[in-house]
Design a protein around this motif. Sequence first.
Motif, PDB file in Angstrom:
ATOM      1  N   LEU A 139       0.834  -1.211   0.000  1.00 51.17           N
ATOM      2  CA  LEU A 139       0.000   0.000   0.000  1.00 51.17           C
ATOM      3  C   LEU A 139       0.864   1.254   0.000  1.00 51.17           C
ATOM      4  O   LEU A 139       1.997   1.225   0.481  1.00 51.17           O
ATOM      5  CB  LEU A 139      -0.882   0.030   1.254  1.00 51.17           C
ATOM      6  N   SER A 169       0.659   6.978   2.323  1.00 52.58           N
ATOM      7  CA  SER A 169      -0.387   7.979   2.548  1.00 52.58           C
ATOM      8  C   SER A 169      -1.772   7.350   2.658  1.00 52.58           C
ATOM      9  O   SER A 169      -2.688   7.949   3.216  1.00 52.58           O
ATOM     10  CB  SER A 169      -0.378   9.029   1.435  1.00 52.58           C
ATOM     11  N   ARG A 170      -1.924   6.151   2.153  1.00 54.48           N
ATOM     12  CA  ARG A 170      -3.212   5.453   2.266  1.00 54.48           C
ATOM     13  C   ARG A 170      -3.284   4.613   3.536  1.00 54.48           C
ATOM     14  O   ARG A 170      -4.328   4.522   4.175  1.00 54.48           O
ATOM     15  CB  ARG A 170      -3.430   4.572   1.049  1.00 54.48           C
ATOM     16  N   ALA A 171      -2.178   3.991   3.924  1.00 52.31           N
ATOM     17  CA  ALA A 171      -2.168   3.095   5.078  1.00 52.31           C
ATOM     18  C   ALA A 171      -2.018   3.836   6.405  1.00 52.31           C
ATOM     19  O   ALA A 171      -2.672   3.480   7.395  1.00 52.31           O
ATOM     20  CB  ALA A 171      -1.028   2.085   4.929  1.00 52.31           C
ATOM     21  N   PRO A 224      -2.926   6.733   7.834  1.00 53.66           N
ATOM     22  CA  PRO A 224      -4.036   7.316   8.599  1.00 53.66           C
ATOM     23  C   PRO A 224      -4.786   6.294   9.461  1.00 53.66           C
ATOM     24  O   PRO A 224      -5.308   6.634  10.515  1.00 53.66           O
ATOM     25  CB  PRO A 224      -4.950   7.904   7.520  1.00 53.66           C
ATOM     26  N   PHE A 225      -4.800   5.038   9.059  1.00 53.47           N
ATOM     27  CA  PHE A 225      -5.519   4.030   9.831  1.00 53.47           C
ATOM     28  C   PHE A 225      -4.833   3.708  11.147  1.00 53.47           C
ATOM     29  O   PHE A 225      -5.442   3.125  12.047  1.00 53.47           O
ATOM     30  CB  PHE A 225      -5.743   2.772   8.989  1.00 53.47           C
ATOM     31  N   LEU A 283     -10.689   9.761   9.227  1.00 57.16           N
ATOM     32  CA  LEU A 283     -10.431   8.535   8.469  1.00 57.16           C
ATOM     33  C   LEU A 283     -11.405   8.386   7.307  1.00 57.16           C
ATOM     34  O   LEU A 283     -11.022   7.951   6.220  1.00 57.16           O
ATOM     35  CB  LEU A 283     -10.523   7.320   9.387  1.00 57.16           C
ATOM     36  N   ILE A 284     -12.646   8.744   7.539  1.00 58.96           N
ATOM     37  CA  ILE A 284     -13.654   8.667   6.469  1.00 58.96           C
ATOM     38  C   ILE A 284     -13.278   9.622   5.341  1.00 58.96           C
ATOM     39  O   ILE A 284     -13.295   9.247   4.171  1.00 58.96           O
ATOM     40  CB  ILE A 284     -15.068   8.959   7.014  1.00 58.96           C
ATOM     41  N   ILE A 308     -10.285  10.928   4.630  1.00 57.82           N
ATOM     42  CA  ILE A 308      -9.055  10.505   3.961  1.00 57.82           C
ATOM     43  C   ILE A 308      -9.307   9.301   3.056  1.00 57.82           C
ATOM     44  O   ILE A 308      -8.799   9.243   1.939  1.00 57.82           O
ATOM     45  CB  ILE A 308      -7.957  10.196   4.997  1.00 57.82           C
ATOM     46  N   SER A 309     -10.110   8.351   3.499  1.00 63.33           N
ATOM     47  CA  SER A 309     -10.343   7.154   2.685  1.00 63.33           C
ATOM     48  C   SER A 309     -11.147   7.486   1.437  1.00 63.33           C
ATOM     49  O   SER A 309     -11.024   6.803   0.417  1.00 63.33           O
ATOM     50  CB  SER A 309     -11.040   6.071   3.494  1.00 63.33           C
ATOM     51  N   GLN A 310     -11.972   8.526   1.476  1.00 66.60           N
ATOM     52  CA  GLN A 310     -12.738   8.932   0.289  1.00 66.60           C
ATOM     53  C   GLN A 310     -11.838   9.537  -0.766  1.00 66.60           C
ATOM     54  O   GLN A 310     -12.118   9.447  -1.948  1.00 66.60           O
ATOM     55  CB  GLN A 310     -13.834   9.938   0.679  1.00 66.60           C
ATOM     56  N   ALA A 331      -8.764   8.629  -1.382  1.00 71.46           N
ATOM     57  CA  ALA A 331      -7.764   7.683  -1.888  1.00 71.46           C
ATOM     58  C   ALA A 331      -8.210   7.080  -3.202  1.00 71.46           C
ATOM     59  O   ALA A 331      -9.396   6.792  -3.386  1.00 71.46           O
ATOM     60  CB  ALA A 331      -7.526   6.588  -0.857  1.00 71.46           C
TER      61      ALA A 331
END
Length: 118
Positions: free
Chosen positions: A67, A70-72, A74-75, A110-111, A113-115, A117
Amino acid sequence: MVAATIFLTSYGQLVLKWQANVPHAPLPGWLGRLPVVVQMLARPWVLSAFVAAFGASLCWMMALSRLELSRAYPFMALNFLLVTLIAIPLFGESLSPAKIGGLILIVAGLIVISQGAP
């Protein structure tokens, strides 16, 4: 792998908190003169927390091989959520309005940021 990293990291933090609050007899002989934090290293539960931290690092390396950081990354904020919520029943910690607001902001972040990606 990200979920395993979060689980192992949270486990380690909770175990260390628990063991820091549990009174134990000093180690025998000259070992008993060592600082308490050093004596804690002889406790099996504390050692399990360090093993969990090492395992979390291995899982994190595997996650990052698949991954984008920057995508992983934040979780990893889910550690704050899990540790806070689990510490309430385990350690009798409080859940103030400020903590609730902070946890809501973490989840909202998190919501968002995930949107974004791909």
